[in-house]
Motif scaffolding. Sequence first.
Motif, PDB file in Angstrom:
ATOM      1  N   LEU A   5     -49.953 -16.682   3.407  1.00 54.36           N
ATOM      2  CA  LEU A   5     -50.212 -18.275   2.489  1.00 54.36           C
ATOM      3  C   LEU A   5     -49.027 -18.714   1.875  1.00 54.36           C
ATOM      4  O   LEU A   5     -47.844 -17.589   1.843  1.00 54.36           O
ATOM      5  N   ILE A   6     -48.821 -19.799   2.070  1.00 48.60           N
ATOM      6  CA  ILE A   6     -48.078 -20.060   1.191  1.00 48.60           C
ATOM      7  C   ILE A   6     -48.167 -21.027  -0.137  1.00 48.60           C
ATOM      8  O   ILE A   6     -48.784 -22.246  -0.240  1.00 48.60           O
ATOM      9  N   ALA A   7     -47.442 -21.179  -1.418  1.00 42.87           N
ATOM     10  CA  ALA A   7     -47.485 -20.212  -2.800  1.00 42.87           C
ATOM     11  C   ALA A   7     -46.676 -21.496  -3.578  1.00 42.87           C
ATOM     12  O   ALA A   7     -46.351 -20.866  -4.195  1.00 42.87           O
ATOM     13  N   VAL A 282     -47.153 -13.630   1.971  1.00 39.69           N
ATOM     14  CA  VAL A 282     -46.957 -14.588   1.194  1.00 39.69           C
ATOM     15  C   VAL A 282     -45.517 -15.670   0.468  1.00 39.69           C
ATOM     16  O   VAL A 282     -44.474 -14.721   0.564  1.00 39.69           O
ATOM     17  N   ILE A 283     -45.242 -16.858   0.727  1.00 35.48           N
ATOM     18  CA  ILE A 283     -44.357 -18.088   1.031  1.00 35.48           C
ATOM     19  C   ILE A 283     -44.513 -18.177  -1.070  1.00 35.48           C
ATOM     20  O   ILE A 283     -45.192 -19.359  -1.760  1.00 35.48           O
ATOM     21  N   ALA A 303     -45.753 -13.583  -7.050  1.00 37.55           N
ATOM     22  CA  ALA A 303     -45.810 -11.928  -6.342  1.00 37.55           C
ATOM     23  C   ALA A 303     -46.082 -10.458  -7.147  1.00 37.55           C
ATOM     24  O   ALA A 303     -46.548  -9.675  -6.766  1.00 37.55           O
ATOM     25  N   ARG A 304     -46.586 -11.142  -8.254  1.00 40.15           N
ATOM     26  CA  ARG A 304     -47.106  -9.556  -9.405  1.00 40.15           C
ATOM     27  C   ARG A 304     -48.638  -9.087  -8.899  1.00 40.15           C
ATOM     28  O   ARG A 304     -48.811  -8.342  -9.068  1.00 40.15           O
ATOM     29  N   VAL A 312     -43.283 -10.112  -0.140  1.00 39.90           N
ATOM     30  CA  VAL A 312     -43.223 -11.920  -0.599  1.00 39.90           C
ATOM     31  C   VAL A 312     -42.025 -12.589  -0.475  1.00 39.90           C
ATOM     32  O   VAL A 312     -40.858 -12.032  -0.305  1.00 39.90           O
ATOM     33  N   ILE A 313     -42.066 -13.792   0.452  1.00 40.07           N
ATOM     34  CA  ILE A 313     -40.565 -13.984   0.301  1.00 40.07           C
ATOM     35  C   ILE A 313     -40.701 -15.369  -0.212  1.00 40.07           C
ATOM     36  O   ILE A 313     -41.253 -16.537   0.045  1.00 40.07           O
TER      37      ILE A 313
END
Length: 370
Positions: A5-7, A282-283, A303-304, A312-313
């Motif tokens: 998932l890229i957010a 997750v990015i 991230a939260r 998460v990166i």
Amino acid sequence: MMHILIAPDSFKESLSAQEVALALKEGFQAKLPGATFDLAPIGDGGEGTLEALAHNLDLTDAEVVLPHAFSENGRARYASKGQQAVFEMAEVCGLEKVPLNKRNPLTLSTQGIGEMMTILYDKGIRDLIIGVGGSSTNDGGIGMAKALGYRFFDQSGHELEAIGENLGKVATFSSQDVKSLSGLKVTVVTDVTNPLCGPKGATVTFGRQKGLAEADFDRVDRAMSHFYSQVNPSALHLSGAGAGGGMAAGLVTFASGQIVSGIDFVLDTIQFDDRVKKADLVIVGEGRLDAQSLSGKAPVGVARRTPEQVPVIAICGSLSEDLPSFPTAGISAAFPIISKVQPLEETLADAAVNLRRTAENIANLLCLKE
């Protein structure tokens, strides 16, 4: 098969959140051809909020001409559907719209915000969402208030120009000419939780990046406090009131606005909690990750709300020296994309290339793990 998932948020003065997400996907896909992707470009009240909400609320893009918009030809975008509309303060008087040699948050006006509000109201909008990040101003919303019909006077009864430089001179104000916005709900989407005044307030925290000299911080902060002691003392204790150079406080005071956390508002809108359940990684990302980011901006907000077992990166334009060591705030690791020392204009122009390369390198590490 890995599902990523890229957010990301937008990269200021460089790429939209959608463009960042696409570049990252290309990089990961080149090295992880079997992976699947969910692109969820986001905003947290600043740039990108309009785009994210318009896409997810199925709003139609439009634009208007405003006398006090800083954009070329005074045009500012918004998106709407029925009685609902959204626009960004950054679209009207954003920092990136002001040339470096003209950046002065005490002389630039926010009247365009009030002008946009009245135009949309006259078009039948009754549910208005305003993102207040990314501003070039530090006027507590006094310019916006003037556009709504408020007038401000000094001790001698002379009307003052509605700019930040005059906040400390306000002795009285009049609402006699205020245009009625009866029935208008104003949601103030903020990208930070900073108060209006003090060491973490609008002036001290954001003044430097807008062109304000550090030697003026104390004077300007006291002027902001003086102004709100006159017009709405409760705003001095309101979380998030410092967003947009005090515009959040202004919208609460002069337009009965309600402040909401930008990132949580957007994540709720795009149904992030359901989408992240399917993710293995997750990015997140933004142009510059710094200590301000930890106060509620997009990467940390994502991230939260990501399950603890999902890494998460963060992939960002640059990383500030004031960041703590990682992992922190739910982010496992953070990577800057800048590969060489070069002029800022070239760095901004190379953002997509640098994003793809960084994503490829991280994907290479993920391949080693498999």
